[in-house]
Write an enzyme that holds these catalytic residues in place. Structure first.
Site, PDB file in Angstrom:
ATOM      1  N   GLY A  93      97.896  36.035  36.512  1.00 40.90           N
ATOM      2  CA  GLY A  93      97.050  35.672  35.382  1.00 40.90           C
ATOM      3  C   GLY A  93      97.550  34.552  34.501  1.00 40.90           C
ATOM      4  O   GLY A  93      96.922  34.246  33.482  1.00 40.90           O
ATOM      5  N   ILE A  94      98.657  33.908  34.836  1.00 38.05           N
ATOM      6  CA  ILE A  94      99.210  32.849  33.991  1.00 38.05           C
ATOM      7  C   ILE A  94      98.354  31.600  34.123  1.00 38.05           C
ATOM      8  O   ILE A  94      98.214  31.037  35.216  1.00 38.05           O
ATOM      9  CB  ILE A  94     100.663  32.531  34.384  1.00 38.05           C
ATOM     10  CG1 ILE A  94     101.554  33.770  34.210  1.00 38.05           C
ATOM     11  CG2 ILE A  94     101.195  31.349  33.572  1.00 38.05           C
ATOM     12  CD1 ILE A  94     101.678  34.247  32.784  1.00 38.05           C
TER      13      ILE A  94
ATOM     14  N   HIS B  30      99.806  41.348  43.256  1.00 38.80           N
ATOM     15  CA  HIS B  30      99.498  40.374  44.313  1.00 38.80           C
ATOM     16  C   HIS B  30      98.317  39.491  43.922  1.00 38.80           C
ATOM     17  O   HIS B  30      97.487  39.122  44.762  1.00 38.80           O
ATOM     18  CB  HIS B  30      99.211  41.086  45.638  1.00 38.80           C
ATOM     19  CG  HIS B  30      99.837  40.398  46.812  1.00 38.80           C
ATOM     20  ND1 HIS B  30     101.035  40.789  47.369  1.00 38.80           N
ATOM     21  CD2 HIS B  30      99.445  39.319  47.527  1.00 38.80           C
ATOM     22  CE1 HIS B  30     101.336  40.000  48.390  1.00 38.80           C
ATOM     23  NE2 HIS B  30     100.384  39.099  48.504  1.00 38.80           N
TER      24      HIS B  30
ATOM     25  N   THR C 136     108.528  41.991  48.957  1.00 44.62           N
ATOM     26  CA  THR C 136     107.213  42.265  48.375  1.00 44.62           C
ATOM     27  C   THR C 136     106.642  43.550  48.954  1.00 44.62           C
ATOM     28  O   THR C 136     106.532  43.693  50.177  1.00 44.62           O
ATOM     29  CB  THR C 136     106.256  41.089  48.632  1.00 44.62           C
ATOM     30  OG1 THR C 136     106.717  39.956  47.900  1.00 44.62           O
ATOM     31  CG2 THR C 136     104.844  41.426  48.179  1.00 44.62           C
TER      32      THR C 136
END
Length: 438
Positions: free
Chosen positions: A317-318, A284, A162
């Site tokens: 955002g899911i 993130h 990441t």
């Protein structure tokens, strides 16, 4: 079907239940969002701008009675194109990431496991073998490699690196007060929060312990696990990596390798050149530099830049199955979800995590049925409509036009060519339907 005491019908209801169950500081830690929360809110709002193509009244060919949601990510077969993002569960549930592993296992999918997790890799992999271990560039090369190789030995199937973190500052709504450790005085100080959440407190009392707020995957063999904030502070002193560093780590790791935090087309190409087998389009969860675009806005450009040479995942955002379908239509192989998993975990433990994935599964299936698509692999950009400038110029091109949607001066149909990609656009009452053919 309406929610019941043991089952919730939406991710929004999971969040409401998590808010009622968790102490305020724990819930706010999940909510997070940097500074004003612009990017965090934008991740969700951007999906609302995307419209589906009109549903098909009937198929032009016979369709099967059921839809196929199966796919694979990083060499692991999963039952639906959604997996759990790597997040540090810490004080949400006594079983921590093991509970997430139980829920994802029962849902037939995989999970990312953070190096900041509260449970060792081996404990999580024992429950769900589909574990992808995540590291940040939080140590020198050799220490980081040693940490990754220990994770692989413990059962991790892939490595996630990441890169989208820059140690953001305060939050306008106030950051939650999280202690370094839970000793006697600290327990007394936080007791008023806990006693107002009796079910949360009872769960920890039944487990026979309190959250220890440590990160065992940071520790070398024989060393005690450092505290979360001690590990975080040590990371802050480490210089960020170069692409040469990423290529070096990839060369040492014999297995699937995902670079997470890619929001630019040029970075996507560099990740592929460094040997990444997958990239995750992610900001993130809005916890990093506030004011950057929603991850779904960056997805089309990253897909075009990768050109099929690596898997592309979308994170951020899911909230429903339709969001998953929109991301897949724009080129993602699968999506990752973090907050929704944590809300489900808080609301119902392992069963709550499974509940979240079942909600997403049902929404994906319903959208496929309406669009006349027998499989998630049959989705194309023609299944969605985007408003003008949806990508906010995230193209990787210095020219004033968007190479994903062509010249914007005239109405009608037109197309442009990118390497390995042909893009066509159809204007539909202020929306655009985008067709990409590799």
């Amino acid at each position: 079907m309406a929610s019941t005491r043991d089952w919730f019908e939406s991710v929004a209801e999971a969040r409401r239940r998590a808010r009622r169950r968790l102490p305020r500081s724990v819930f706010l830690a999940i909510e997070a969002g940097a500074e004003a929360g612009v990017t965090r809110a934008g991740n969700v709002a951007a999906f609302r701008e995307i419209r589906f193509a009109p549903p098909r009244a009937a198929g032009t060919v016979a369709l099967p009675a059921g839809r196929d949601l199966r796919t694979s990510v990083l060499g692991v077969d999963i039952a639906l194109p959604v997996l759990a993002s790597p997040v540090g569960v810490q004080a949400v549930h006594p079983l921590g990431e093991v509970a997430v592993a139980m829920g994802t296992r029962d849902a037939g999918t995989a999970l990312g496991l953070s190096e900041f997790a509260s449970k060792p890799v081996a404990d999580v992999a024992r429950v769900n073998p589909g574990v992808f271990f995540q590291v940040h560039w939080s140590a020198d090369r050799e220490t980081l490699l040693d940490r990754a190789l220990r994770a692989r030995k413990a059962g991790a199937k892939a490595l996630i690196v990441t890169l989208d973190w820059s140690f953001p500052g305060g939050r306008d709504w106030g950051s939650p007060a999280i202690p370094e450790r839970l000793d006697g005085p600290t327990v007394l100080r936080y007791a008023p929060q806990a006693v107002t959440r009796p079910r949360y407190l009872a769960g920890w009392l039944r487990s026979g312990r309190l959250p220890d707020l440590t990160v065992p995957n940071f520790a070398a063999p024989g060393e005690p696990a450092p505290g979360f904030f001690a590990a975080y502070r040590s990371w802050q002193s480490v210089a960020p990596p170069s692409w040469d560093d990423i290529a070096w780590l990839r060369a040492q790791w014999d297995g699937p390798f995902l670079v997470k935090g890619v929001m630019r087309a040029d970075d996507a190409r560099r990740a592929v050149d460094a040997g990444a087998t997958a990239v995750s389009v992610s900001n993130h969860g809005g916890n990093n530099l506030d004011g950057t675009p929603a991850s779904i806005r960056a997805l089309p450009a990253v897909v075009a830049a990768v050109g099929g040479q690596a898997e592309v995942l979308l994170d951020g955002g899911i909230r429903r199955g339709g969001d998953v379908v929109k991301a897949l239509a724009l080129g993602a192989r699968a999506v990752m979800t973090g907050r929704a998993c944590l809300w489900g975990l808080a609301a119902g433990g392992p069963a709550g995590v499974r509940n979240v994935f079942d909600i997403l599964r049902a929404g994906i299936d319903s959208a496929l049925l309406a669009l006349g698509r027998p499989s998630v692999h049959d989705l194309t950009p023609a299944d969605v409509m985007l408003p003008e400038d949806f990508t906010h110029g995230l193209t990787g091109s210095p020219s004033p036009w968007n190479p994903l949607i062509g010249e914007l001066g005239e109405a009608g149909d037109y197309g442009v060519h990118l390497p390995s990609v042909k893009v066509g656009v159809q204007r539909l009452k202020g929306q655009k339907r985008i067709e990409i053919a590799h």
